[in-house]
Write a protein that holds these residues in place. Structure first.
Motif, PDB file in Angstrom:
ATOM      1  N   GLY A 338       0.816  -1.211   0.000  1.00 53.69           N
ATOM      2  CA  GLY A 338       0.000   0.000   0.000  1.00 53.69           C
ATOM      3  C   GLY A 338       0.845   1.254   0.000  1.00 53.69           C
ATOM      4  O   GLY A 338       0.526   2.227  -0.699  1.00 53.69           O
ATOM      5  N   GLU A 339       1.919   1.261   0.766  1.00 53.31           N
ATOM      6  CA  GLU A 339       2.817   2.425   0.803  1.00 53.31           C
ATOM      7  C   GLU A 339       3.539   2.606  -0.519  1.00 53.31           C
ATOM      8  O   GLU A 339       3.742   3.729  -0.993  1.00 53.31           O
ATOM      9  CB  GLU A 339       3.811   2.268   1.947  1.00 53.31           C
ATOM     10  N   ALA A 340       3.939   1.500  -1.135  1.00 52.58           N
ATOM     11  CA  ALA A 340       4.619   1.585  -2.427  1.00 52.58           C
ATOM     12  C   ALA A 340       3.696   2.160  -3.495  1.00 52.58           C
ATOM     13  O   ALA A 340       4.116   2.987  -4.321  1.00 52.58           O
ATOM     14  CB  ALA A 340       5.124   0.207  -2.845  1.00 52.58           C
ATOM     15  N   LYS A 341       2.431   1.741  -3.487  1.00 54.26           N
ATOM     16  CA  LYS A 341       1.468   2.250  -4.474  1.00 54.26           C
ATOM     17  C   LYS A 341       1.345   3.768  -4.401  1.00 54.26           C
ATOM     18  O   LYS A 341       1.108   4.425  -5.416  1.00 54.26           O
ATOM     19  CB  LYS A 341       0.100   1.619  -4.246  1.00 54.26           C
ATOM     20  N   LEU A 342       1.499   4.336  -3.194  1.00 51.46           N
ATOM     21  CA  LEU A 342       1.333   5.768  -2.999  1.00 51.46           C
ATOM     22  C   LEU A 342       2.636   6.547  -3.114  1.00 51.46           C
ATOM     23  O   LEU A 342       2.629   7.769  -3.050  1.00 51.46           O
ATOM     24  CB  LEU A 342       0.707   6.031  -1.616  1.00 51.46           C
ATOM     25  N   HIS A 343       3.740   5.839  -3.303  1.00 50.64           N
ATOM     26  CA  HIS A 343       5.043   6.507  -3.346  1.00 50.64           C
ATOM     27  C   HIS A 343       5.244   7.208  -4.691  1.00 50.64           C
ATOM     28  O   HIS A 343       4.795   6.706  -5.731  1.00 50.64           O
ATOM     29  CB  HIS A 343       6.156   5.480  -3.122  1.00 50.64           C
ATOM     30  N   PRO A 344       5.912   8.364  -4.703  1.00 52.32           N
ATOM     31  CA  PRO A 344       6.171   9.076  -5.964  1.00 52.32           C
ATOM     32  C   PRO A 344       6.898   8.231  -7.021  1.00 52.32           C
ATOM     33  O   PRO A 344       6.767   8.497  -8.223  1.00 52.32           O
ATOM     34  CB  PRO A 344       7.037  10.259  -5.522  1.00 52.32           C
ATOM     35  N   LEU A 345       7.655   7.228  -6.584  1.00 53.97           N
ATOM     36  CA  LEU A 345       8.318   6.352  -7.550  1.00 53.97           C
ATOM     37  C   LEU A 345       7.322   5.735  -8.524  1.00 53.97           C
ATOM     38  O   LEU A 345       7.643   5.486  -9.688  1.00 53.97           O
ATOM     39  CB  LEU A 345       9.045   5.218  -6.809  1.00 53.97           C
ATOM     40  N   PHE A 346       6.094   5.489  -8.055  1.00 53.54           N
ATOM     41  CA  PHE A 346       5.111   4.779  -8.859  1.00 53.54           C
ATOM     42  C   PHE A 346       3.918   5.656  -9.214  1.00 53.54           C
ATOM     43  O   PHE A 346       2.820   5.168  -9.465  1.00 53.54           O
ATOM     44  CB  PHE A 346       4.657   3.522  -8.114  1.00 53.54           C
ATOM     45  N   ALA A 347       4.153   6.958  -9.271  1.00 57.60           N
ATOM     46  CA  ALA A 347       3.076   7.886  -9.587  1.00 57.60           C
ATOM     47  C   ALA A 347       2.546   7.691 -11.007  1.00 57.60           C
ATOM     48  O   ALA A 347       1.421   8.085 -11.306  1.00 57.60           O
ATOM     49  CB  ALA A 347       3.559   9.325  -9.403  1.00 57.60           C
ATOM     50  N   HIS A 348       3.348   7.073 -11.880  1.00 57.57           N
ATOM     51  CA  HIS A 348       2.928   6.888 -13.273  1.00 57.57           C
ATOM     52  C   HIS A 348       2.303   5.518 -13.523  1.00 57.57           C
ATOM     53  O   HIS A 348       2.112   5.132 -14.681  1.00 57.57           O
ATOM     54  CB  HIS A 348       4.127   7.078 -14.203  1.00 57.57           C
ATOM     55  N   GLN A 349       1.947   4.788 -12.462  1.00 61.66           N
ATOM     56  CA  GLN A 349       1.335   3.474 -12.666  1.00 61.66           C
ATOM     57  C   GLN A 349      -0.029   3.620 -13.348  1.00 61.66           C
ATOM     58  O   GLN A 349      -0.701   4.638 -13.206  1.00 61.66           O
ATOM     59  CB  GLN A 349       1.192   2.740 -11.334  1.00 61.66           C
ATOM     60  N   ASP A 350      -0.409   2.581 -14.080  1.00 58.18           N
ATOM     61  CA  ASP A 350      -1.674   2.641 -14.806  1.00 58.18           C
ATOM     62  C   ASP A 350      -2.829   2.140 -13.933  1.00 58.18           C
ATOM     63  O   ASP A 350      -2.657   1.891 -12.735  1.00 58.18           O
ATOM     64  CB  ASP A 350      -1.590   1.859 -16.122  1.00 58.18           C
ATOM     65  N   GLU A 351      -4.001   1.994 -14.553  1.00 62.14           N
ATOM     66  CA  GLU A 351      -5.173   1.599 -13.779  1.00 62.14           C
ATOM     67  C   GLU A 351      -5.088   0.184 -13.239  1.00 62.14           C
ATOM     68  O   GLU A 351      -5.867  -0.220 -12.371  1.00 62.14           O
ATOM     69  CB  GLU A 351      -6.445   1.742 -14.630  1.00 62.14           C
ATOM     70  N   HIS A 352      -4.121  -0.585 -13.742  1.00 56.12           N
ATOM     71  CA  HIS A 352      -3.912  -1.944 -13.254  1.00 56.12           C
ATOM     72  C   HIS A 352      -2.788  -1.996 -12.218  1.00 56.12           C
ATOM     73  O   HIS A 352      -2.307  -3.073 -11.872  1.00 56.12           O
ATOM     74  CB  HIS A 352      -3.580  -2.883 -14.413  1.00 56.12           C
ATOM     75  N   HIS A 353      -2.352  -0.826 -11.742  1.00 56.64           N
ATOM     76  CA  HIS A 353      -1.247  -0.699 -10.787  1.00 56.64           C
ATOM     77  C   HIS A 353       0.045  -1.274 -11.370  1.00 56.64           C
ATOM     78  O   HIS A 353       0.854  -1.880 -10.658  1.00 56.64           O
ATOM     79  CB  HIS A 353      -1.574  -1.390  -9.458  1.00 56.64           C
ATOM     80  N   ALA A 354       0.237  -1.087 -12.652  1.00 59.43           N
ATOM     81  CA  ALA A 354       1.429  -1.602 -13.334  1.00 59.43           C
ATOM     82  C   ALA A 354       2.298  -0.445 -13.811  1.00 59.43           C
ATOM     83  O   ALA A 354       1.795   0.619 -14.185  1.00 59.43           O
ATOM     84  CB  ALA A 354       1.031  -2.463 -14.526  1.00 59.43           C
ATOM     85  N   THR A 355       3.594  -0.652 -13.756  1.00 59.93           N
ATOM     86  CA  THR A 355       4.554   0.265 -14.356  1.00 59.93           C
ATOM     87  C   THR A 355       5.529  -0.577 -15.163  1.00 59.93           C
ATOM     88  O   THR A 355       5.889  -1.680 -14.761  1.00 59.93           O
ATOM     89  CB  THR A 355       5.354   1.058 -13.296  1.00 59.93           C
ATOM     90  N   SER A 356       5.933  -0.078 -16.301  1.00 60.25           N
ATOM     91  CA  SER A 356       6.906  -0.825 -17.088  1.00 60.25           C
ATOM     92  C   SER A 356       8.247  -0.814 -16.370  1.00 60.25           C
ATOM     93  O   SER A 356       8.568   0.122 -15.638  1.00 60.25           O
ATOM     94  CB  SER A 356       7.056  -0.213 -18.484  1.00 60.25           C
ATOM     95  N   GLY A 357       9.027  -1.847 -16.586  1.00 53.49           N
ATOM     96  CA  GLY A 357      10.354  -1.918 -15.981  1.00 53.49           C
ATOM     97  C   GLY A 357      11.397  -1.171 -16.789  1.00 53.49           C
ATOM     98  O   GLY A 357      12.588  -1.257 -16.481  1.00 53.49           O
ATOM     99  N   TRP A 358      10.957  -0.448 -17.792  1.00 56.17           N
ATOM    100  CA  TRP A 358      11.895   0.280 -18.643  1.00 56.17           C
ATOM    101  C   TRP A 358      11.361   1.684 -18.893  1.00 56.17           C
ATOM    102  O   TRP A 358      10.160   1.940 -18.859  1.00 56.17           O
ATOM    103  CB  TRP A 358      12.100  -0.443 -19.975  1.00 56.17           C
ATOM    104  N   GLN A 359      12.260   2.594 -19.128  1.00 55.67           N
ATOM    105  CA  GLN A 359      11.918   3.968 -19.497  1.00 55.67           C
ATOM    106  C   GLN A 359      12.842   4.374 -20.646  1.00 55.67           C
ATOM    107  O   GLN A 359      14.058   4.160 -20.585  1.00 55.67           O
ATOM    108  CB  GLN A 359      12.093   4.911 -18.317  1.00 55.67           C
ATOM    109  N   GLN A 360      12.268   4.946 -21.670  1.00 50.52           N
ATOM    110  CA  GLN A 360      13.073   5.361 -22.811  1.00 50.52           C
ATOM    111  C   GLN A 360      13.750   6.681 -22.500  1.00 50.52           C
ATOM    112  O   GLN A 360      13.115   7.622 -22.015  1.00 50.52           O
ATOM    113  CB  GLN A 360      12.177   5.515 -24.049  1.00 50.52           C
ATOM    114  N   VAL A 361      15.043   6.759 -22.742  1.00 50.89           N
ATOM    115  CA  VAL A 361      15.812   7.960 -22.474  1.00 50.89           C
ATOM    116  C   VAL A 361      15.820   8.826 -23.716  1.00 50.89           C
ATOM    117  O   VAL A 361      16.217   8.377 -24.798  1.00 50.89           O
ATOM    118  CB  VAL A 361      17.253   7.626 -22.035  1.00 50.89           C
TER     119      VAL A 361
END
Length: 363
Positions: A338-361
């Motif tokens: 629950g704390e991780a879901k609310l952390h700024p690290l994961f602010a870009h998660q989608d409606e399925h609480h998913a974030t990609s493990g990659w980011q394009q530079v």
């Protein structure tokens, strides 16, 4: 192209153009296969998910099915009906990949074995996610290929589950499916993309059997090496909770706070350990580090661990979280889901609480 990283900035990019044109027929269900094709879909592949008439069992597990399978084309066929098999073959004629998670021999019984399918589509890559692999040739001989199992069984047989011990040496029960995801999904994607790359060069597909158990065993590169390291100065093979990175070092372990939470200390290098000592106001411990010859079995190392344990136990998690917020010494709070879901690290998660493990530079 600029050669300085200072001109580069990180931006969120899902790289959905990377696998555009890759057509995948997914016969898998539950978790390992669907998560593998979820990763491929996130990279732009077209996924045709084919379920049996009674559906994927994951449909019964809340939002799991939707989280794994959104954006995929879903069709249902009777796998025991010749007409259903012919419909699947029709999809395979112009597909690049077929992914399955049946036990060895099932594909042949269905008429979807590699020999049959490659007569239709010679370039097709077939990836089978299995629990224990297959008996192949004279060098791989075991009686496990046809045994049933789930994540907990594959973890147990690989030796990985035994590595998950509490500080008291009790067996821990993981709530993350390491065999399914790391041993199955991720390994399957790597093998699949490598085989597709080869097929594009040679025009020849292949059938790859991924073993979740063997993949997990391969992942234990650290305990295989560090166990031998600890034995070199202690004289015996260590149990997991006393391995080099399993809790033996004062600079790399979990410390309980006064409110029964934990701080994760990963100050493995000397500079981080000394920075930790500064934050904790324990300058006398700065020289008590393995890189200065203070090995974990020595009294100074044990005394350091005891002092740091007592220090962290004197205050609650929030206090230490705030104390180390600006200190770059590899110390972090152990967050709940629950704390991780609310952390700024994961602010870009989608409606399925998913974030990609990659980011394009971007440049």
């Amino acid at each position: 192209m600029p050669n300085s990283t200072s001109s580069m900035s990180s931006s969120i990019g899902h790289m959905t153009d990377c696998l555009q044109g890759l057509r995948v027929v997914d016969l898998t269900r539950n978790l390992p296969g669907p998560f593998a094709t979820r990763l491929l879909a996130d990279l732009g592949a077209e996924i045709i998910k084919i379920e049996p008439k009674n559906g994927d069992p994951a449909r019964a597990l809340g939002g799991l099915f939707e989280a794994l399978n959104h954006g995929k084309t879903i069709e249902k066929y009777d796998f025991r009906d010749p007409e259903g098999i012919e419909s699947i073959k029709a999809h395979l004629k112009d597909a690049d990949v077929m992914l399955d998670s049946f036990r060895p021999g099932v594909l042949e019984g269905m008429g979807l074995d590699a020999k049959t399918i490659h007569a239709i589509n010679p370039q097709l890559v077939i990836v089978s996610i299995t629990g224990y692999g297959s008996e192949i040739g004279d060098d791989i001989k075991h009686e496990w290929a046809n045994k049933a199992g789930h994540d907990i069984n594959f973890m147990a047989m690989s030796g990985v589950l035994d590595q998950l011990k509490t500080a008291e040496g009790e067996q821990a029960m993981p709530n993350i499916q390491f065999a399914d995801l790391a041993g199955g999904s991720d390994t399957a994607v790597i093998a699949l993309l490598a085989a597709v790359f080869a097929a594009q060069r040679t025009g020849k597909g292949r059938h790859v059997a991924v073993s979740m158990t063997h993949s997990l065993y391969q992942h234990m590169v650290m305990p295989k090496a560090t166990g031998a390291l600890v034995k070199s100065f202690s004289g015996q093979n260590p149990p997991p909770q006393y391995d080099f990175l399993g809790g033996l070092l004062p600079c790399y372990r979990l410390y309980k706070t006064s409110d029964d939470r934990y701080m994760a200390v990963g100050s493995l290098e000397l500079k981080f350990w000394q920075g930790l000592c500064d934050v904790l106001e324990l300058p006398e411990l700065k020289t008590k580090h393995w890189q200065l010859g203070v090995m974990p079995n020595m009294p100074d190392s044990k005394d350091a661990a005891k002092t740091v344990t007592e220090t962290f136990a004197s205050q609650p998690l929030r206090y230490w979280q705030e104390t180390f917020a600006s200190a770059d010494v590899c110390v972090t709070p152990v967050l709940t889901l629950g704390e991780a879901k609310l952390h700024p690290l994961f602010a870009h998660q989608d409606e399925h609480h998913a974030t990609s493990g990659w980011q394009q530079v971007e440049y």
